[in-house]
Design a protein around this motif. Structure first.
Motif, mmCIF file in Angstrom:
data_model
loop_
_atom_site.group_PDB
_atom_site.id
_atom_site.type_symbol
_atom_site.label_atom_id
_atom_site.label_comp_id
_atom_site.label_asym_id
_atom_site.label_seq_id
_atom_site.Cartn_x
_atom_site.Cartn_y
_atom_site.Cartn_z
ATOM 1 N N LEU A 2 -31.350 25.497 -2.280
ATOM 2 C CA LEU A 2 -30.276 25.924 -1.401
ATOM 3 C C LEU A 2 -29.734 24.735 -0.604
ATOM 4 C CD1 LEU A 2 -28.510 28.126 -0.145
ATOM 5 C CD2 LEU A 2 -30.379 28.607 1.444
ATOM 6 N N TRP A 3 -30.638 23.869 -0.119
ATOM 7 C CA TRP A 3 -30.212 22.686 0.633
ATOM 8 C C TRP A 3 -29.363 21.772 -0.254
ATOM 9 C CZ3 TRP A 3 -29.185 21.086 5.187
ATOM 10 C CH2 TRP A 3 -29.057 19.723 5.453
ATOM 11 N N GLN A 4 -29.780 21.580 -1.481
ATOM 12 C CA GLN A 4 -29.022 20.723 -2.399
ATOM 13 C C GLN A 4 -27.632 21.298 -2.653
ATOM 14 O OE1 GLN A 4 -30.290 17.780 -2.948
ATOM 15 N NE2 GLN A 4 -32.139 18.453 -1.894
ATOM 16 N N ARG A 5 -27.528 22.618 -2.828
ATOM 17 C CA ARG A 5 -26.208 23.258 -3.024
ATOM 18 C C ARG A 5 -25.354 23.116 -1.762
ATOM 19 N NH1 ARG A 5 -29.081 27.731 -5.473
ATOM 20 N NH2 ARG A 5 -28.642 28.936 -3.588
ATOM 21 N N THR A 6 -25.988 23.260 -0.602
ATOM 22 C CA THR A 6 -25.254 23.152 0.663
ATOM 23 C C THR A 6 -24.723 21.738 0.867
ATOM 24 O OG1 THR A 6 -26.594 24.911 1.628
ATOM 25 C CG2 THR A 6 -25.415 23.472 3.161
ATOM 26 N N THR A 7 -25.572 20.748 0.682
ATOM 27 C CA THR A 7 -25.130 19.362 0.907
ATOM 28 C C THR A 7 -24.141 18.897 -0.151
ATOM 29 O OG1 THR A 7 -27.097 18.473 -0.209
ATOM 30 C CG2 THR A 7 -27.181 18.682 2.204
ATOM 31 N N ALA A 8 -24.155 19.525 -1.322
ATOM 32 C CA ALA A 8 -23.173 19.174 -2.349
ATOM 33 C C ALA A 8 -21.761 19.546 -1.886
ATOM 34 C CB ALA A 8 -23.513 19.873 -3.665
ATOM 35 N N GLN A 9 -21.649 20.499 -0.965
ATOM 36 C CA GLN A 9 -20.354 20.929 -0.433
ATOM 37 C C GLN A 9 -19.968 20.173 0.836
ATOM 38 O OE1 GLN A 9 -20.455 25.178 0.166
ATOM 39 N NE2 GLN A 9 -21.638 25.474 -1.706
ATOM 40 N N LEU A 10 -20.831 19.316 1.338
ATOM 41 C CA LEU A 10 -20.630 18.665 2.630
ATOM 42 C C LEU A 10 -19.326 17.884 2.717
ATOM 43 C CD1 LEU A 10 -21.728 18.108 5.443
ATOM 44 C CD2 LEU A 10 -23.034 16.207 4.481
ATOM 45 N N SER A 11 -18.939 17.201 1.647
ATOM 46 C CA SER A 11 -17.715 16.395 1.713
ATOM 47 C C SER A 11 -16.497 17.255 2.041
ATOM 48 C CB SER A 11 -17.497 15.624 0.414
ATOM 49 O OG SER A 11 -17.314 16.530 -0.660
ATOM 50 N N GLY A 12 -16.517 18.539 1.677
ATOM 51 C CA GLY A 12 -15.425 19.442 2.004
ATOM 52 C C GLY A 12 -15.383 19.834 3.468
ATOM 53 N N ALA A 49 -35.766 14.973 7.126
ATOM 54 C CA ALA A 49 -36.130 14.064 6.031
ATOM 55 C C ALA A 49 -37.440 13.335 6.299
ATOM 56 C CB ALA A 49 -34.995 13.067 5.784
ATOM 57 N N GLN A 50 -37.829 13.225 7.565
ATOM 58 C CA GLN A 50 -39.130 12.637 7.887
ATOM 59 C C GLN A 50 -40.250 13.531 7.365
ATOM 60 O OE1 GLN A 50 -39.514 9.576 9.536
ATOM 61 N NE2 GLN A 50 -37.307 9.452 9.359
ATOM 62 N N LEU A 51 -40.007 14.847 7.371
ATOM 63 C CA LEU A 51 -40.993 15.816 6.892
ATOM 64 C C LEU A 51 -40.932 15.981 5.383
ATOM 65 C CD1 LEU A 51 -40.481 18.541 9.640
ATOM 66 C CD2 LEU A 51 -42.298 16.815 9.514
ATOM 67 N N ASN A 52 -39.703 15.943 4.837
ATOM 68 C CA ASN A 52 -39.512 16.114 3.402
ATOM 69 C C ASN A 52 -38.261 15.338 3.006
ATOM 70 O OD1 ASN A 52 -38.790 16.961 0.814
ATOM 71 N ND2 ASN A 52 -39.421 19.076 1.166
ATOM 72 N N PRO A 53 -38.407 14.247 2.245
ATOM 73 C CA PRO A 53 -37.243 13.427 1.874
ATOM 74 C C PRO A 53 -36.133 14.208 1.169
ATOM 75 C CG PRO A 53 -39.277 12.283 1.351
ATOM 76 C CD PRO A 53 -39.664 13.674 1.766
ATOM 77 N N GLY A 54 -36.439 15.366 0.628
ATOM 78 C CA GLY A 54 -35.428 16.181 -0.023
ATOM 79 C C GLY A 54 -34.369 16.698 0.931
#
Length: 175
Positions: A2-12, A49-54
């Motif tokens: 879910l985080w990866q899908r969310t950040t993929a939209q960040l540029s918008g 990211a300190q807790l999980n680099p993902g």
């Protein structure tokens, strides 16, 4: 995922200056992103990211956001909004603190604001302390950090099992 899908939209959600919007911008809103939201996103994702680099932000979006905040601090980008009191210095401190997490803050950035830790709200005082710990080359850095710690300790209030910060600038309690 879910985080990866969310950040993929960040540029918008970034304006042309690299500052984040709460909602995707509509036509004609190309320079209205929030320095406050951008600083918060950079700081929060740095902690995560300190807790999980993902949980790190994508490199391109992070670079845009860092550039936007640097422009804001340096006065190249101006954002104004309603506030019950003048908050530009507090907003710039939050931006510099976020920049400091990524090694993008410089001592010269502080020249754009008035250094008055005893007048700042506690949140800004904590940002100031973080800046003093991360950014090397600030004049009288050690003395300023000691002063900020003293101010913070003076704001600490303990009543029974209640622990909080209270000042004239902050009318908040944290338990």
């Amino acid at each position: 995922k879910l985080w990866q899908r969310t950040t993929a939209q960040l540029s918008g959600y970034l304006d042309e200056d690299g500052l984040a919007y709460y909602f995707p911008p509509r036509g004609g809103e190309t320079h209205q992103g929030s320095d406050t939201l951008t600083a918060w996103l950079l700081a929060a994702t740095h902690e995560a990211a300190q807790l999980n680099p993902g949980f790190a932000l994508p490199d391109a979006a992070r670079a845009q956001m860092l550039s936007g905040l640097a422009g804001f601090v340096e006065g190249k980008i101006e954002r104004s909004h309603w506030s019950p009191r003048e908050d530009l210095d507090v907003r710039k401190l939050a931006a510099i603190e976020a920049l400091s997490r990524y090694g993008a803050a410089r001592p010269g950035m502080l020249s754009s604001l008035s250094i008055a830790p005893d007048q700042w709200p506690t949140s800004a005082l904590i940002d100031w302390m973080s800046i003093l710990k991360r950014v090397q080359g600030i004049p009288n850095q050690r003395d300023q950090l000691l002063k900020a710690e003293q101010i913070l300790r003076a704001r600490l209030t303990v009543q029974g099992t209640r622990l909080g910060f209270s000042t004239e600038q902050d009318d908040h309690w944290w338990w």
